[in-house]
Design a protein around this motif. Structure first.
Motif, PDB file in Angstrom:
ATOM      1  N   ARG A 300     -72.176  -0.879 -15.498  1.00 24.63           N
ATOM      2  CA  ARG A 300     -71.441  -2.055 -15.991  1.00 24.63           C
ATOM      3  C   ARG A 300     -70.431  -2.514 -14.955  1.00 24.63           C
ATOM      4  O   ARG A 300     -70.273  -3.691 -14.689  1.00 24.63           O
ATOM      5  CB  ARG A 300     -70.713  -1.702 -17.298  1.00 24.63           C
ATOM      6  N   ASN A 301     -69.749  -1.546 -14.310  1.00 24.09           N
ATOM      7  CA  ASN A 301     -68.744  -1.901 -13.314  1.00 24.09           C
ATOM      8  C   ASN A 301     -69.395  -2.596 -12.142  1.00 24.09           C
ATOM      9  O   ASN A 301     -68.861  -3.548 -11.590  1.00 24.09           O
ATOM     10  CB  ASN A 301     -68.006  -0.635 -12.856  1.00 24.09           C
ATOM     11  N   LYS A 302     -70.556  -2.122 -11.737  1.00 23.46           N
ATOM     12  CA  LYS A 302     -71.245  -2.741 -10.612  1.00 23.46           C
ATOM     13  C   LYS A 302     -71.676  -4.152 -10.961  1.00 23.46           C
ATOM     14  O   LYS A 302     -71.640  -5.075 -10.146  1.00 23.46           O
ATOM     15  CB  LYS A 302     -72.466  -1.880 -10.238  1.00 23.46           C
ATOM     16  N   LYS A 303     -72.096  -4.329 -12.184  1.00 24.49           N
ATOM     17  CA  LYS A 303     -72.524  -5.655 -12.605  1.00 24.49           C
ATOM     18  C   LYS A 303     -71.347  -6.622 -12.605  1.00 24.49           C
ATOM     19  O   LYS A 303     -71.477  -7.783 -12.235  1.00 24.49           O
ATOM     20  CB  LYS A 303     -73.145  -5.566 -14.007  1.00 24.49           C
ATOM     21  N   GLU A 304     -70.178  -6.123 -13.012  1.00 29.01           N
ATOM     22  CA  GLU A 304     -69.002  -6.985 -13.080  1.00 29.01           C
ATOM     23  C   GLU A 304     -68.381  -7.236 -11.714  1.00 29.01           C
ATOM     24  O   GLU A 304     -67.584  -8.134 -11.542  1.00 29.01           O
ATOM     25  CB  GLU A 304     -67.944  -6.347 -13.997  1.00 29.01           C
ATOM     26  N   GLY A 305     -68.752  -6.411 -10.736  1.00 32.80           N
ATOM     27  CA  GLY A 305     -68.182  -6.563  -9.398  1.00 32.80           C
ATOM     28  C   GLY A 305     -66.953  -5.707  -9.215  1.00 32.80           C
ATOM     29  O   GLY A 305     -66.574  -4.931 -10.076  1.00 32.80           O
ATOM     30  N   GLY A 306     -66.319  -5.849  -8.048  1.00 34.65           N
ATOM     31  CA  GLY A 306     -65.153  -5.043  -7.748  1.00 34.65           C
ATOM     32  C   GLY A 306     -65.489  -3.955  -6.753  1.00 34.65           C
ATOM     33  O   GLY A 306     -66.637  -3.538  -6.629  1.00 34.65           O
ATOM     34  N   THR A 307     -64.453  -3.490  -6.050  1.00 35.05           N
ATOM     35  CA  THR A 307     -64.674  -2.479  -5.020  1.00 35.05           C
ATOM     36  C   THR A 307     -64.497  -1.068  -5.542  1.00 35.05           C
ATOM     37  O   THR A 307     -64.856  -0.110  -4.859  1.00 35.05           O
ATOM     38  CB  THR A 307     -63.686  -2.693  -3.860  1.00 35.05           C
ATOM     39  N   GLY A 308     -63.938  -0.903  -6.726  1.00 33.21           N
ATOM     40  CA  GLY A 308     -63.676   0.438  -7.230  1.00 33.21           C
ATOM     41  C   GLY A 308     -62.413   1.051  -6.661  1.00 33.21           C
ATOM     42  O   GLY A 308     -62.165   2.238  -6.841  1.00 33.21           O
ATOM     43  N   LEU A 309     -61.606   0.246  -5.950  1.00 36.94           N
ATOM     44  CA  LEU A 309     -60.384   0.744  -5.314  1.00 36.94           C
ATOM     45  C   LEU A 309     -59.122   0.145  -5.917  1.00 36.94           C
ATOM     46  O   LEU A 309     -58.019   0.524  -5.528  1.00 36.94           O
ATOM     47  CB  LEU A 309     -60.412   0.432  -3.808  1.00 36.94           C
ATOM     48  N   GLY A 310     -59.289  -0.776  -6.850  1.00 38.55           N
ATOM     49  CA  GLY A 310     -58.130  -1.500  -7.383  1.00 38.55           C
ATOM     50  C   GLY A 310     -57.085  -0.604  -8.007  1.00 38.55           C
ATOM     51  O   GLY A 310     -55.898  -0.702  -7.697  1.00 38.55           O
ATOM     52  N   LEU A 311     -57.502   0.303  -8.888  1.00 37.92           N
ATOM     53  CA  LEU A 311     -56.538   1.159  -9.567  1.00 37.92           C
ATOM     54  C   LEU A 311     -55.928   2.179  -8.610  1.00 37.92           C
ATOM     55  O   LEU A 311     -54.768   2.579  -8.782  1.00 37.92           O
ATOM     56  CB  LEU A 311     -57.203   1.875 -10.745  1.00 37.92           C
ATOM     57  N   ALA A 312     -56.690   2.606  -7.611  1.00 44.34           N
ATOM     58  CA  ALA A 312     -56.130   3.515  -6.604  1.00 44.34           C
ATOM     59  C   ALA A 312     -55.021   2.818  -5.821  1.00 44.34           C
ATOM     60  O   ALA A 312     -53.975   3.409  -5.523  1.00 44.34           O
ATOM     61  CB  ALA A 312     -57.224   4.005  -5.660  1.00 44.34           C
ATOM     62  N   ILE A 313     -55.237   1.539  -5.488  1.00 51.50           N
ATOM     63  CA  ILE A 313     -54.206   0.762  -4.780  1.00 51.50           C
ATOM     64  C   ILE A 313     -52.993   0.547  -5.683  1.00 51.50           C
ATOM     65  O   ILE A 313     -51.841   0.650  -5.238  1.00 51.50           O
ATOM     66  CB  ILE A 313     -54.790  -0.574  -4.311  1.00 51.50           C
ATOM     67  N   VAL A 314     -53.231   0.247  -6.957  1.00 47.39           N
ATOM     68  CA  VAL A 314     -52.130   0.085  -7.917  1.00 47.39           C
ATOM     69  C   VAL A 314     -51.274   1.353  -7.963  1.00 47.39           C
ATOM     70  O   VAL A 314     -50.034   1.297  -7.934  1.00 47.39           O
ATOM     71  CB  VAL A 314     -52.689  -0.236  -9.320  1.00 47.39           C
ATOM     72  N   LYS A 315     -51.926   2.496  -8.022  1.00 46.64           N
ATOM     73  CA  LYS A 315     -51.209   3.769  -8.082  1.00 46.64           C
ATOM     74  C   LYS A 315     -50.316   3.964  -6.864  1.00 46.64           C
ATOM     75  O   LYS A 315     -49.150   4.333  -6.980  1.00 46.64           O
ATOM     76  CB  LYS A 315     -52.214   4.917  -8.196  1.00 46.64           C
ATOM     77  N   HIS A 316     -50.859   3.684  -5.667  1.00 47.65           N
ATOM     78  CA  HIS A 316     -50.090   3.887  -4.443  1.00 47.65           C
ATOM     79  C   HIS A 316     -48.946   2.877  -4.312  1.00 47.65           C
ATOM     80  O   HIS A 316     -47.870   3.211  -3.814  1.00 47.65           O
ATOM     81  CB  HIS A 316     -51.018   3.808  -3.226  1.00 47.65           C
ATOM     82  N   ILE A 317     -49.172   1.648  -4.754  1.00 46.27           N
ATOM     83  CA  ILE A 317     -48.094   0.656  -4.705  1.00 46.27           C
ATOM     84  C   ILE A 317     -46.935   1.093  -5.588  1.00 46.27           C
ATOM     85  O   ILE A 317     -45.761   1.057  -5.175  1.00 46.27           O
ATOM     86  CB  ILE A 317     -48.613  -0.733  -5.143  1.00 46.27           C
ATOM     87  N   LEU A 318     -47.220   1.524  -6.805  1.00 47.60           N
ATOM     88  CA  LEU A 318     -46.160   1.939  -7.717  1.00 47.60           C
ATOM     89  C   LEU A 318     -45.479   3.221  -7.247  1.00 47.60           C
ATOM     90  O   LEU A 318     -44.270   3.395  -7.431  1.00 47.60           O
ATOM     91  CB  LEU A 318     -46.720   2.107  -9.123  1.00 47.60           C
TER      92      LEU A 318
END
Length: 358
Positions: A300-318
């Protein structure tokens, strides 16, 4: 081991008893009975003292060391006791304690290295898969055009657009990887300024309204218009955090669903809650959703698109803002992502001018 300690004790006790008997025999007034009694007492006392000393201070500790070394050799450190740091009359016990501590420390290092190696293997496998998908798609479109489809203008434009879309996905993946790597290595510096967090969220919602309207997902933004939501942070990076979390809430929601974004200001912090009423996240996946490339539902995630790194980046920013991202979810009911930032309180001067105080 008992036989060895008893044997040594017996030999030494007999030697001491003989020396005592020989010494007493040199005395003129010493009788045979006195010599025998003294020799017997000397033998008994020497045997008991030497046997206890060898057994409890030497042989038993040596046995513990051998047992512990066998466990280290078999890599079974689960039952190795952590020795107390209290002083002991036996130097061997201190040696045993030092060996125990060293073995446990080395095992922790080995476990950490094995965990890092496993993470490295998973990361290489994941990134290979993520890179392969857009590259193979682009290759397919380009080779199809080279094989003769280029002559058909309609097909040519269609395939070129799809190839460009795949290359854009590849570029986004590479950019996210670079961003994440730079954050982890400390290359990217945070530029802290005072800004209104409410305005940032409104900008994000305005940007995502078109995508939400396609699936009739309503984004509801709740805040107290009488309160101030000034914060001290990196505006651009916090914008990306809000963008990623709200976008995910829309993407993983059901059609005609609702996304609730709530701002709550306390005495020193501003809390942001982003809630959706989608299908939720299973408990076994909650601890891993902030890992690189981790997908709750890969298809489902692949179908919706995205790199799979968004939440990892969110974690590091916070984490760069000394904050944390938290999530709670119920399967079938939705998820809530939350984080907080410091509140900057406005101070009213006597001249009625309003200034910002960090």
């Amino acid at each position: 081991m008992l036989a060895t300690s008893r044997g040594i004790s017996l030999i030494l006790a007999m030697a001491i008893s003989a020396l005592v008997a020989a010494f007493l025999s040199l005395m003129d007034d010493a009788t045979t009975l006195l010599i025998l009694v003294a020799a017997g007492l000397a033998f008994s006392a020497a045997y008991l003292l030497i046997n206890i000393t060898l057994e409890f201070l030497v042989f038993r500790e040596i046995g513990n060391i051998y047992s512990m070394l066998e466990k280290i050799q078999k890599k079974d450190l689960s039952e190795i006791p952590i020795k107390s740091s209290k002083s002991s009359i036996s130097p061997l016990r201190k040696i045993n304690s030092v060996i125990n501590s060293y073995a446990l420390a080395r095992q922790k290092e080995i476990d950490a290295l094995q965990k890092n190696a496993e993470f490295r293997r998973e990361f290489i496998a994941d990134i290979s898969h993520e890179l392969k998908t857009p590259i193979f798609a682009t290759q397919g479109y380009i080779h199809t055009l080279l094989d003769g489809a280029m002559d058909d203008k309609q097909v040519r434009m269609k395939f070129l657009k799809r190839a460009a879309k795949s290359l854009d996905s590849l570029d986004n993946l590479v950019q996210d990887l670079l961003t994440l790597n730079q954050m982890e290595s400390g290359v990217i510096k945070f530029v802290f300024t005072d800004f209104d967090l409410k305005d940032v969220i409104e900008e994000v919602i305005e940007e995502l309204e078109h995508k939400a309207s396609k699936r009739k997902v309503h984004i509801d933004f709740k805040y107290d218009p009488e309160r101030s939501y000034l914060t001290h942070a990196d505006r651009q990076k916090i914008y990306r955090v809000c963008q990623n979390l709200i976008f995910n809430a829309v993407k993983y929601n059901h059609d005609e669903g609702q996304v609730k974004v709530t701002l709550k200001a306390s005495k020193s912090n501003i809390q942001v809650d982003i809630k959706d009423d989608g299908q939720g996240i299973p408990p076994e996946d909650l601890k891993r959703i902030f890992e690189r490339f981790y997908r709750v539902e890969k298809s489902r995630n692949k179908k919706e698109g995205g790199t799979g790194l968004g939440l990892a980046i969110v974690k590091h920013i916070l984490e760069g803002h000394k904050s944390k991202i938290s999530v709670s979810s119920t399967v079938g009911k939705g998820s809530i992502f939350s984080f907080s930032l410091p509140l900057v309180k406005p101070v009213v001067l006597e001249s009625k001018e309003v200034v910002q105080k960090s």
